[in-house]
Design a protein around this motif. Structure first.
Motif, short mmCIF file in Angstrom:
data_model
loop_
_atom_site.label_atom_id
_atom_site.label_comp_id
_atom_site.label_asym_id
_atom_site.label_seq_id
_atom_site.Cartn_x
_atom_site.Cartn_y
_atom_site.Cartn_z
N TYR A 183 0.79 -1.32 0.01
CA TYR A 183 0.21 -0.09 0.20
C TYR A 183 1.00 0.86 -0.23
N LYS A 184 2.11 1.12 -0.19
CA LYS A 184 3.45 1.87 -0.28
C LYS A 184 3.27 2.93 0.71
N CYS A 185 2.73 2.69 2.12
CA CYS A 185 3.33 3.44 3.12
C CYS A 185 4.94 3.38 3.56
N LEU A 186 5.55 2.60 2.38
CA LEU A 186 7.09 2.55 2.96
C LEU A 186 8.48 3.10 2.02
N GLU A 187 6.86 3.65 1.13
CA GLU A 187 7.78 5.07 0.43
C GLU A 187 7.96 6.43 1.50
N CYS A 188 7.22 6.79 2.15
CA CYS A 188 7.26 7.91 2.41
C CYS A 188 7.81 7.53 4.62
N HIS A 189 7.58 6.29 4.39
CA HIS A 189 7.58 6.40 6.68
C HIS A 189 9.34 4.62 6.03
N VAL A 190 10.33 5.24 7.44
CA VAL A 190 10.90 3.54 7.21
C VAL A 190 10.95 3.66 8.63
N VAL A 191 11.45 2.11 9.15
CA VAL A 191 11.52 2.23 10.66
C VAL A 191 12.36 3.46 10.93
N ASP A 192 13.61 4.19 11.05
CA ASP A 192 14.11 4.85 11.56
C ASP A 192 14.35 5.94 11.32
N LYS A 193 13.89 6.65 10.28
CA LYS A 193 14.56 7.87 9.88
C LYS A 193 13.25 8.67 9.25
N LYS A 194 13.35 9.91 9.32
CA LYS A 194 12.16 10.80 8.69
C LYS A 194 12.61 10.63 7.05
N VAL A 195 11.82 10.13 6.21
CA VAL A 195 12.08 10.27 5.11
C VAL A 195 11.44 11.83 3.99
N ILE A 196 9.92 11.12 3.97
CA ILE A 196 9.25 12.32 3.52
C ILE A 196 8.25 12.39 5.23
N GLY A 197 7.93 11.20 5.78
CA GLY A 197 7.16 10.91 6.44
C GLY A 197 7.83 11.04 7.97
N PRO A 198 6.63 11.55 8.78
CA PRO A 198 7.84 10.67 10.51
C PRO A 198 8.29 9.30 10.39
N SER A 199 9.44 8.88 10.74
CA SER A 199 9.74 7.15 11.07
C SER A 199 8.91 6.78 11.71
N LEU A 200 8.56 4.68 11.76
CA LEU A 200 7.80 4.07 12.23
C LEU A 200 8.10 4.15 13.99
N ARG A 201 9.81 4.75 13.91
CA ARG A 201 9.66 4.78 15.67
C ARG A 201 8.92 6.22 15.98
N ASP A 202 8.72 7.20 15.91
CA ASP A 202 8.63 8.19 15.81
C ASP A 202 6.96 8.40 16.19
N ILE A 203 6.27 7.35 14.81
CA ILE A 203 4.95 7.31 15.14
C ILE A 203 4.35 5.91 16.13
N SER A 204 5.43 5.46 16.87
CA SER A 204 5.16 4.72 17.40
C SER A 204 4.86 5.17 19.11
N LYS A 205 6.13 5.79 19.05
CA LYS A 205 6.96 6.89 20.68
C LYS A 205 5.28 7.41 20.95
N LYS A 206 4.76 7.95 19.85
CA LYS A 206 3.92 9.02 20.36
C LYS A 206 2.80 8.94 20.08
N TYR A 207 2.48 7.71 19.24
CA TYR A 207 1.12 7.49 19.85
C TYR A 207 1.01 5.44 20.10
N LYS A 208 2.11 4.98 20.92
CA LYS A 208 1.71 3.47 21.48
C LYS A 208 1.24 3.95 22.74
N GLY A 209 0.25 2.37 23.46
CA GLY A 209 -0.18 2.70 24.46
C GLY A 209 -1.85 3.83 24.45
N GLU A 210 -1.83 4.48 23.45
CA GLU A 210 -2.70 5.72 24.06
C GLU A 210 -3.78 5.23 23.55
N PRO A 211 -5.06 5.82 24.06
CA PRO A 211 -5.98 4.19 23.85
C PRO A 211 -6.61 5.32 22.35
N GLY A 212 -7.29 4.08 22.08
CA GLY A 212 -8.36 4.68 20.67
C GLY A 212 -6.85 5.16 19.38
#
Length: 95
Positions: free
Chosen positions: A23-52
């Motif tokens: 679904y082309k998510c990895l064209e803009c997001h990679v695990v450990d650095k910002k490419v076009i969008g935030p890294s997967l780690r940054d997304i996880s840090k921001k949202y992991k454990g957040e209800p909903g």
């Protein structure tokens, strides 16, 4: 039954990076650095454990988003099947 459940979880974990690529998510997001969008780690840090979090991120993917991570907009992806989208988001949140 337990073995079947284990295989289902394992295949889901394996399928998620494949779905993210499909679904082309990895064209803009990679695990450990910002490419076009935030890294997967940054997304996880921001949202992991957040209800909903899965629903919130699913809505952002479906509708598109801008402003959370800067001024570069993320296009909308309304056609990704919900089951696939949730699988990808849960995988991303585990990075």
């Amino acid at each position: 039954a337990v073995l079947g459940l284990g295989l289902s979880v394992a295949s889901s974990a394996i399928a998620s990076p494949q779905l993210a690529k499909q679904y082309k998510c990895l064209e803009c997001h990679v695990v450990d650095k910002k490419v076009i969008g935030p890294s997967l780690r940054d997304i996880s840090k921001k949202y992991k454990g957040e209800p909903g979090a899965v629903t919130k991120l699913s809505d952002k993917v479906r509708s598109g988003s801008v402003g959370t991570w800067g001024t570069v907009p993320m296009q909308a992806y309304p056609d990704i099947p919900q089951k696939d989208l949730e699988s990808i988001i849960k995988w991303m949140l585990d990075r």
